[in-house]
Design a protein around this motif. Structure first.
Motif, mmCIF file in Angstrom:
data_model
loop_
_atom_site.group_PDB
_atom_site.id
_atom_site.type_symbol
_atom_site.label_atom_id
_atom_site.label_comp_id
_atom_site.label_asym_id
_atom_site.label_seq_id
_atom_site.Cartn_x
_atom_site.Cartn_y
_atom_site.Cartn_z
ATOM 1 N N ALA A 184 0.829 -1.215 0.000
ATOM 2 C CA ALA A 184 0.000 0.000 0.000
ATOM 3 C C ALA A 184 0.861 1.262 0.000
ATOM 4 O O ALA A 184 0.477 2.276 -0.598
ATOM 5 N N THR A 185 2.036 1.222 0.627
ATOM 6 C CA THR A 185 2.887 2.421 0.657
ATOM 7 C C THR A 185 3.470 2.708 -0.733
ATOM 8 O O THR A 185 3.623 3.868 -1.115
ATOM 9 N N LEU A 186 3.787 1.644 -1.490
ATOM 10 C CA LEU A 186 4.291 1.848 -2.857
ATOM 11 C C LEU A 186 3.202 2.451 -3.746
ATOM 12 O O LEU A 186 3.472 3.310 -4.591
ATOM 13 N N LEU A 187 1.958 2.000 -3.546
ATOM 14 C CA LEU A 187 0.825 2.556 -4.306
ATOM 15 C C LEU A 187 0.578 3.998 -3.905
ATOM 16 O O LEU A 187 0.357 4.869 -4.750
ATOM 17 N N ARG A 188 0.633 4.258 -2.601
ATOM 18 C CA ARG A 188 0.385 5.613 -2.091
ATOM 19 C C ARG A 188 1.373 6.609 -2.697
ATOM 20 O O ARG A 188 1.001 7.702 -3.111
ATOM 21 N N GLU A 189 2.641 6.218 -2.793
ATOM 22 C CA GLU A 189 3.686 7.121 -3.282
ATOM 23 C C GLU A 189 3.817 7.121 -4.810
ATOM 24 O O GLU A 189 4.777 7.660 -5.353
ATOM 25 N N GLY A 190 2.873 6.441 -5.484
ATOM 26 C CA GLY A 190 2.844 6.502 -6.948
ATOM 27 C C GLY A 190 3.992 5.774 -7.635
ATOM 28 O O GLY A 190 4.413 6.153 -8.718
ATOM 29 N N ARG A 191 4.490 4.707 -7.021
ATOM 30 C CA ARG A 191 5.622 3.965 -7.600
ATOM 31 C C ARG A 191 5.199 2.819 -8.513
ATOM 32 O O ARG A 191 6.043 2.161 -9.115
ATOM 33 N N VAL A 192 3.886 2.551 -8.549
ATOM 34 C CA VAL A 192 3.414 1.323 -9.190
ATOM 35 C C VAL A 192 2.659 1.645 -10.472
ATOM 36 O O VAL A 192 1.759 2.484 -10.488
ATOM 37 N N ALA A 193 3.028 0.969 -11.576
ATOM 38 C CA ALA A 193 2.323 1.138 -12.843
ATOM 39 C C ALA A 193 1.295 0.035 -13.047
ATOM 40 O O ALA A 193 0.260 0.241 -13.672
ATOM 41 N N LYS A 194 1.588 -1.153 -12.526
ATOM 42 C CA LYS A 194 0.701 -2.299 -12.770
ATOM 43 C C LYS A 194 0.754 -3.257 -11.589
ATOM 44 O O LYS A 194 1.820 -3.437 -10.985
ATOM 45 N N VAL A 195 -0.401 -3.865 -11.288
ATOM 46 C CA VAL A 195 -0.471 -4.891 -10.250
ATOM 47 C C VAL A 195 -0.988 -6.174 -10.888
ATOM 48 O O VAL A 195 -1.992 -6.161 -11.597
ATOM 49 N N ILE A 196 -0.283 -7.278 -10.651
ATOM 50 C CA ILE A 196 -0.770 -8.597 -11.055
ATOM 51 C C ILE A 196 -1.021 -9.374 -9.766
ATOM 52 O O ILE A 196 -0.081 -9.617 -8.998
ATOM 53 N N CYS A 197 -2.275 -9.721 -9.493
ATOM 54 C CA CYS A 197 -2.586 -10.359 -8.210
ATOM 55 C C CYS A 197 -3.887 -11.141 -8.312
ATOM 56 O O CYS A 197 -4.575 -11.091 -9.326
ATOM 57 N N SER A 198 -4.225 -11.882 -7.253
ATOM 58 C CA SER A 198 -5.487 -12.635 -7.263
ATOM 59 C C SER A 198 -6.578 -11.917 -6.491
ATOM 60 O O SER A 198 -7.747 -12.068 -6.786
ATOM 61 N N TYR A 199 -6.194 -11.158 -5.474
ATOM 62 C CA TYR A 199 -7.209 -10.599 -4.570
ATOM 63 C C TYR A 199 -6.837 -9.200 -4.132
ATOM 64 O O TYR A 199 -6.339 -8.984 -3.026
ATOM 65 N N PRO A 200 -7.085 -8.179 -5.003
ATOM 66 C CA PRO A 200 -6.682 -6.813 -4.665
ATOM 67 C C PRO A 200 -7.590 -6.156 -3.637
ATOM 68 O O PRO A 200 -7.188 -5.213 -2.970
ATOM 69 N N ARG A 201 -8.835 -6.664 -3.501
ATOM 70 C CA ARG A 201 -9.866 -5.933 -2.781
ATOM 71 C C ARG A 201 -10.015 -6.440 -1.353
ATOM 72 O O ARG A 201 -11.020 -6.996 -0.980
ATOM 73 N N SER A 202 -8.978 -6.296 -0.548
ATOM 74 C CA SER A 202 -9.060 -6.730 0.845
ATOM 75 C C SER A 202 -9.623 -5.583 1.670
ATOM 76 O O SER A 202 -9.557 -4.431 1.256
ATOM 77 N N PRO A 203 -10.163 -5.896 2.875
ATOM 78 C CA PRO A 203 -10.586 -4.800 3.736
ATOM 79 C C PRO A 203 -9.402 -3.864 4.008
ATOM 80 O O PRO A 203 -8.317 -4.335 4.331
ATOM 81 N N GLY A 204 -9.600 -2.585 3.812
ATOM 82 C CA GLY A 204 -8.536 -1.622 4.097
ATOM 83 C C GLY A 204 -7.575 -1.393 2.947
ATOM 84 O O GLY A 204 -6.567 -0.706 3.108
ATOM 85 N N SER A 205 -7.869 -1.948 1.755
ATOM 86 C CA SER A 205 -6.945 -1.733 0.624
ATOM 87 C C SER A 205 -7.278 -0.410 -0.062
ATOM 88 O O SER A 205 -7.542 -0.352 -1.260
ATOM 89 N N ILE A 206 -7.239 0.662 0.716
ATOM 90 C CA ILE A 206 -7.693 1.966 0.222
ATOM 91 C C ILE A 206 -6.791 2.531 -0.860
ATOM 92 O O ILE A 206 -7.269 3.158 -1.793
ATOM 93 N N TRP A 207 -5.464 2.327 -0.718
ATOM 94 C CA TRP A 207 -4.568 2.934 -1.716
ATOM 95 C C TRP A 207 -4.666 2.238 -3.052
ATOM 96 O O TRP A 207 -4.616 2.867 -4.103
ATOM 97 N N PHE A 208 -4.875 0.914 -3.041
ATOM 98 C CA PHE A 208 -5.125 0.224 -4.305
ATOM 99 C C PHE A 208 -6.401 0.780 -4.932
ATOM 100 O O PHE A 208 -6.428 1.134 -6.114
#
Lengths: 211, 221
Positions: free
Chosen positions: B62-86
């Motif tokens: 979440a900190t990498l997403l918050r600071e704008g370091r991420v262009a793409k996410v490959i994952c199975s379950y992005p929508r966890s409780p509290g995944s606000i920055w995603f």
């Protein structure tokens, strides 16, 4: 009209889990099933994050943050438990080694199609987790859910309207109103909850029910 | 052979802008929080993050997403409780998302590490997640062809390590760490206890050949 409470429903599902089964419990309502398995049956719970033999919640103060289940709850290892990595964990699921999975659902169709990972609302990013792998490999898929949506619309349907998790995979559905088998003829009534009559059940179901 | 590094900063130093980075963990278990914090300080941008989840709260991915370091996410379950920055980055259209069934994610990663060109799986057959992919019928059952998923780097969390890079894990903190070690060109592990002596070969879970560097980080979340 009464129907089953969540805990009565969990107990009803637990009755159908035989001694010696390897079982995966999905997140949400299904996690309550293990508390209701009748005395004398040994059921071994698999959690896809890498533990076979999930035991009870640890006493307060003894939680290990690196010992959790797929619902991210603190757990303990049951006697005979093992730990393993993800590819092995999903080999257990996809490879047909787990006997029973209990899952929640948005919708179930009368041909056994299951929808439980995405809605039609594009605002919400989809999150599939291990659901598609479970239904691809586990021979008995038990679904546990409310009989209708919050707005009262049926969740048991002729055809699912939400994106599918798997085709023709559901074995049996347990709702607050009834237990229904999936058969070649569609939904067949197995059990009615106390205080529920068949006419009412049919009025809140989006497909025909045989008895 | 000695794969020990003095600190977390040295472990993430080779990561470049635009790199694909696998990050071990499931929920809060087995996540290399120390290495992620070091990667944040290091400053690499335009990263593709491959992990089961997409971070929660103000920690880890979440900190990498918050600071704008991420262009793409490959994952199975992005929508966890509290995944606000995603959710914030996704809703704003600032990141790309590829959702992969969890077992397919693990096996695609393993396939990359094992030198396979892909595999046929029944998972997802007939669903939205199989659209546009090759399929095949085998003994009357439908299968989907899935491609291997390699990465430039893997950030791992382990319990014990030795100078040869052999790793063992603690409880359910193992999860994706072993397959990610195999699939990354350069895998680094933060380890609760790095010892000077060899691990007992019977207890090694990830053989050192899959691990390029280990560094001690005692904190267990």
């Amino acid at each position: 009209m009464t129907g089953w409470s969540d805990s009565e429903l969990a107990a009803r599902v637990a009755l159908d889990i035989p001694d010696g089964s390897y079982v995966n419990l999905g997140i949400g309502k299904p996690t309550h099933v293990s508390a209701h398995v009748p005395e004398g049956r040994e059921v071994i719970y698999h959690s896809e994050n890498g533990i076979l033999g999930v035991g009870p919640t640890p006493p307060e103060g003894q939680e290990d943050p690196e010992l959790i289940d797929a619902s991210k709850r603190f757990v303990t290892p049951a006697p005979g438990a093992s730990y393993f990595e993800h590819a092995d964990s999903f080999a257990m699921m996809r490879g047909g080694h787990i006997d029973i999975a209990v899952l929640g659902a948005y919708q179930v169709a009368c041909n056994g199609d299951l929808a439980n990972w995405a809605t039609l609302d594009e605002k919400f990013p989809p999150a599939v987790g291990g659901a598609m792998d479970l239904v691809a490999g586990v021979p008995t898929i038990l679904v546990m859910m409310r009989h209708t949506d919050r707005d009262g619309s049926p969740k048991l349907l002729e055809r699912c309207t939400y994106p599918l998790t798997g085709l023709g995979v559901v074995t049996r559905v347990y709702t607050d109103l009834a237990v229904l088998d999936i058969t070649p003829q569609g939904f067949r009534l197995r059990d009615l909850a106390p205080g529920i009559d068949l006419d009412h059940l049919r009025s809140v179901t989006g497909a025909s029910i045989t008895t | 052979m000695d794969k020990r590094l003095p600190d977390l900063a040295a472990a993430v130093a080779p990561i470049t802008d635009g790199a694909s980075v696998m990050i071990g963990g499931f929920g809060s278990s087995g996540i290399p929080f120390g290495l992620i914090a070091a990667l944040l300080d290091h400053g690499a941008r335009e990263l593709t993050i491959i992990s089961n989840n997409a971070g929660a709260g103000e920690t880890g991915i979440a900190t990498l997403l918050r600071e704008g370091r991420v262009a793409k996410v490959i994952c199975s379950y992005p929508r966890s409780p509290g995944s606000i920055w995603f959710e914030r980055r996704y809703e704003a259209g600032e990141i790309a998302l590829e959702v992969v069934p969890q077992g397919t994610l693990a096996e695609r990663i393993r396939a990359a590490g094992a030198g396979l060109g892909g595999f046929l799986t029944p998972t997802g057959y007939g669903t939205l997640l199989a659209e546009g992919k090759e399929t095949r019928m085998i003994d009357g059952r439908g299968y989907v062809l899935e491609a291997p998923l390699p990465a430039d780097f893997a950030l791992l969390r382990a319990e014990r390590a030795d100078p040869w890079g052999n790793l063992s894990y603690h409880a359910t903190a193992r999860n994706f760490n072993p397959v990610m070690a195999m699939a990354a060109r350069h895998a680094v592990a933060e380890v609760r206890a790095v010892q000077d002596t060899p691990l007992d070969p019977e207890t090694v879970v990830t053989p050192g050949i899959f691990v390029q560097a280990v560094t001690q980080y005692e904190v267990r979340p």
